[in-house]
Every structure is written in structure tokens, then in C-alpha cells.
Design an enzyme around this catalytic site. Structure first.
Site, PDB file in Angstrom:
ATOM      1  N   ASP A  34      15.477   9.710  -8.522  1.00  0.00           N
ATOM      2  CA  ASP A  34      15.470  10.389  -9.820  1.00  0.00           C
ATOM      3  C   ASP A  34      14.437   9.722 -10.725  1.00  0.00           C
ATOM      4  O   ASP A  34      14.334   8.495 -10.772  1.00  0.00           O
ATOM      5  CB  ASP A  34      16.867  10.326 -10.453  1.00  0.00           C
ATOM      6  CG  ASP A  34      17.027  11.312 -11.589  1.00  0.00           C
ATOM      7  OD1 ASP A  34      17.783  12.284 -11.438  1.00  0.00           O
ATOM      8  OD2 ASP A  34      16.380  11.111 -12.651  1.00  0.00           O
ATOM      9  N   ILE A  35      13.701  10.529 -11.457  1.00  0.00           N
ATOM     10  CA  ILE A  35      12.619  10.026 -12.309  1.00  0.00           C
ATOM     11  C   ILE A  35      13.175   9.289 -13.543  1.00  0.00           C
ATOM     12  O   ILE A  35      12.474   8.484 -14.157  1.00  0.00           O
ATOM     13  CB  ILE A  35      11.712  11.211 -12.730  1.00  0.00           C
ATOM     14  CG1 ILE A  35      10.304  10.763 -13.050  1.00  0.00           C
ATOM     15  CG2 ILE A  35      12.322  12.017 -13.862  1.00  0.00           C
ATOM     16  CD1 ILE A  35       9.333  11.913 -13.212  1.00  0.00           C
ATOM     17  N   ASN A  92      25.854  19.037 -10.733  1.00  0.00           N
ATOM     18  CA  ASN A  92      26.101  19.782 -11.968  1.00  0.00           C
ATOM     19  C   ASN A  92      25.828  21.259 -11.748  1.00  0.00           C
ATOM     20  O   ASN A  92      24.750  21.636 -11.276  1.00  0.00           O
ATOM     21  CB  ASN A  92      25.204  19.248 -13.086  1.00  0.00           C
ATOM     22  CG  ASN A  92      25.578  17.841 -13.496  1.00  0.00           C
ATOM     23  OD1 ASN A  92      26.760  17.530 -13.634  1.00  0.00           O
ATOM     24  ND2 ASN A  92      24.591  16.978 -13.662  1.00  0.00           N
ATOM     25  N   GLU A 100      20.187  20.944 -15.547  1.00  0.00           N
ATOM     26  CA  GLU A 100      18.863  21.088 -16.169  1.00  0.00           C
ATOM     27  C   GLU A 100      17.858  21.728 -15.235  1.00  0.00           C
ATOM     28  O   GLU A 100      16.908  22.378 -15.680  1.00  0.00           O
ATOM     29  CB  GLU A 100      18.331  19.703 -16.578  1.00  0.00           C
ATOM     30  CG  GLU A 100      19.052  19.119 -17.777  1.00  0.00           C
ATOM     31  CD  GLU A 100      18.638  17.682 -18.054  1.00  0.00           C
ATOM     32  OE1 GLU A 100      17.787  17.142 -17.320  1.00  0.00           O
ATOM     33  OE2 GLU A 100      19.183  17.117 -19.006  1.00  0.00           O
ATOM     34  N   HIS A 105      21.072  20.164  -6.557  1.00  0.00           N
ATOM     35  CA  HIS A 105      20.783  18.764  -6.251  1.00  0.00           C
ATOM     36  C   HIS A 105      22.073  17.963  -6.356  1.00  0.00           C
ATOM     37  O   HIS A 105      22.882  18.176  -7.249  1.00  0.00           O
ATOM     38  CB  HIS A 105      19.708  18.177  -7.168  1.00  0.00           C
ATOM     39  CG  HIS A 105      19.878  18.503  -8.613  1.00  0.00           C
ATOM     40  ND1 HIS A 105      19.597  19.742  -9.134  1.00  0.00           N
ATOM     41  CD2 HIS A 105      20.308  17.747  -9.656  1.00  0.00           C
ATOM     42  CE1 HIS A 105      19.858  19.736 -10.436  1.00  0.00           C
ATOM     43  NE2 HIS A 105      20.288  18.532 -10.775  1.00  0.00           N
ATOM     44  N   HIS A 107      23.383  14.294  -6.995  1.00  0.00           N
ATOM     45  CA  HIS A 107      23.024  12.955  -7.468  1.00  0.00           C
ATOM     46  C   HIS A 107      23.814  11.934  -6.641  1.00  0.00           C
ATOM     47  O   HIS A 107      25.034  12.082  -6.463  1.00  0.00           O
ATOM     48  CB  HIS A 107      23.430  12.755  -8.926  1.00  0.00           C
ATOM     49  CG  HIS A 107      22.766  13.681  -9.918  1.00  0.00           C
ATOM     50  ND1 HIS A 107      21.734  13.275 -10.727  1.00  0.00           N
ATOM     51  CD2 HIS A 107      23.000  14.977 -10.234  1.00  0.00           C
ATOM     52  CE1 HIS A 107      21.367  14.286 -11.516  1.00  0.00           C
ATOM     53  NE2 HIS A 107      22.123  15.335 -11.233  1.00  0.00           N
TER      54      HIS A 107
HETATM   55  P1  AMP Z   1      20.774  17.869 -13.719  1.00  0.00           P
HETATM   56  O1  AMP Z   1      21.090  17.603 -15.161  1.00  0.00           O
HETATM   57  O2  AMP Z   1      21.949  17.684 -12.807  1.00  0.00           O
HETATM   58  O3  AMP Z   1      20.095  19.222 -13.527  1.00  0.00           O
HETATM   59  O4  AMP Z   1      19.765  16.743 -13.274  1.00  0.00           O
HETATM   60  C1  AMP Z   1      18.387  16.892 -13.202  1.00  0.00           C
HETATM   61  C2  AMP Z   1      17.831  15.531 -12.821  1.00  0.00           C
HETATM   62  O5  AMP Z   1      16.506  15.705 -12.352  1.00  0.00           O
HETATM   63  C3  AMP Z   1      17.783  14.529 -13.961  1.00  0.00           C
HETATM   64  O6  AMP Z   1      18.542  13.376 -13.596  1.00  0.00           O
HETATM   65  C4  AMP Z   1      16.278  14.218 -14.103  1.00  0.00           C
HETATM   66  O7  AMP Z   1      16.023  12.869 -14.434  1.00  0.00           O
HETATM   67  C5  AMP Z   1      15.772  14.563 -12.720  1.00  0.00           C
HETATM   68  N1  AMP Z   1      14.351  14.903 -12.640  1.00  0.00           N
HETATM   69  C6  AMP Z   1      13.666  15.750 -13.431  1.00  0.00           C
HETATM   70  N2  AMP Z   1      12.385  15.845 -13.020  1.00  0.00           N
HETATM   71  C7  AMP Z   1      12.262  15.040 -11.937  1.00  0.00           C
HETATM   72  C8  AMP Z   1      11.186  14.705 -11.065  1.00  0.00           C
HETATM   73  N3  AMP Z   1       9.958  15.211 -11.214  1.00  0.00           N
HETATM   74  N4  AMP Z   1      11.430  13.831 -10.056  1.00  0.00           N
HETATM   75  C9  AMP Z   1      12.659  13.288  -9.891  1.00  0.00           C
HETATM   76  N5  AMP Z   1      13.714  13.571 -10.673  1.00  0.00           N
HETATM   77  C10 AMP Z   1      13.524  14.437 -11.682  1.00  0.00           C
END
Ligand code: AMP
Length: 133
Positions: A34-35, A92, A100, A105, A107
Site C-alpha cells: 500500500d502506498i 472495504n 476509495e 482489494h 488489505h
Molecule cells: P480502500 O479505502 O479500501 O479503497 O483502500 C484503498 C487503498 O489503496 C488505500 O489504503 C490507499 O493507500 C491505497 N492506494 C491508493 N493508490 C495506491 C497505489 N498507487 N499503490 C498502492 N496503494 C495505493
């Protein structure tokens, strides 16, 4: 019916159009860091197929894809060394869960004690909901 956007960030990661720090890859799934990590180890595992969230995946993915994703979650946790110390998995779905990115995905979080399952414990301070079961 789920409406999948081919231009979401994780679709672009799958097509190698934007970089990611990969941990594990199989025919059915990709795992990468995760970024914006929320724990010392924070990895995302995504199916290679175009599924918006767990709801879409559970309803429409093949048995092979479903098994492939969950095997990848387990193998990724092994690969990042979290099996002995422990880890939490979160997926989520939609607004209340603050999804988001609209490509499913999972986590994987770990690397230190993670505290209670949800911030604030299990009953909100204003008592605005009650457990029904
Ligand atoms: P969610 O709120 O479950 O949709 O989580 C989205 C996740 O994607 C968040 O934890 C972000 O930090 C992660 N994220 C967004 N862009 C990237 C990226 N380019 N590479 C890796 N993780 C990302």
C-alpha cells in the site's frame, strides 16, 4: 449490477501502466505494498479480474478466481513474514466502509499489535445504533 471502471488505479497497476512494489503474483491475483501504509506491513491483494468489490466478486467470480484470490492472500502473508506474529485482513465495500478504489482489494495489515478491531470499540459513544443479534 456492478459498474467496473477500466481506468481505476488498480486496473492500471495490473496493466503495468503505473508502478507498484510487488510482493506476490499468480494467475489470479497480484499483491503489492500500500502506498500509504496504516501499519508497519500493509499489503493489498487484488484479483486480476475486473471486480468492483467483494459484493461483485462473490456474486460473479468463478470458483477458480475465488480460490485463487484467497490462496494469494495466504501466500502473501507468508511471504511478508506475518504468519507467526499475526495479521488482520480487511476488504472495504462501498460508502459506509469508505471504499476509495473500485477494484476489489484485500488489505493485509500487521507488523505490530493492531489494537481493537475498529476504532472506538463496538458501540458508538452516542449510542446511535444497537446490536440486533
Ligand atoms: P480502500 O479505502 O479500501 O479503497 O483502500 C484503498 C487503498 O489503496 C488505500 O489504503 C490507499 O493507500 C491505497 N492506494 C491508493 N493508490 C495506491 C497505489 N498507487 N499503490 C498502492 N496503494 C495505493
Amino acid at each position: 449490477m456492478a459498474n467496473y471502471d477500466n481506468n481505476n488505479i488498480f486496473a492500471k497497476i495490473l496493466r503495468d501502466e503505473i508502478p507498484s512494489k510487488k510482493v506476490f503474483e499468480s494467475d489470479f491475483a497480484l499483491a503489492f505494498y500500500d502506498i500509504n501504509p496504516q501499519a508497519p506491513v500493509h499489503v493489498l491483494v487484488i484479483p486480476k479480474g475486473p471486480y468492483v468489490s467483494m459484493d461483485d466478486f462473490a456474486a460473479n467470480a468463478s470458483g477458480e478466481e475465488i480460490a485463487g484470490l484467497w490462496r494469494a492472500v495466504g501466500e502473501t502473508a507468508v511471504k511478508v513474514g506475518l504468519v507467526e506474529s499475526g495479521y488482520r485482513i480487511i476488504a472495504n465495500h462501498s460508502a459506509d466502509a469508505h471504499q476509495e478504489i473500485f477494484h476489489l482489494h484485500i488489505h493485509i495489515l500487521g507488523g505490530h499489535p493492531l489494537g481493537p478491531m475498529l476504532e472506538g470499540g463496538d458501540v458508538p459513544p452516542d449510542g446511535s445504533w444497537q446490536r440486533t443479534a
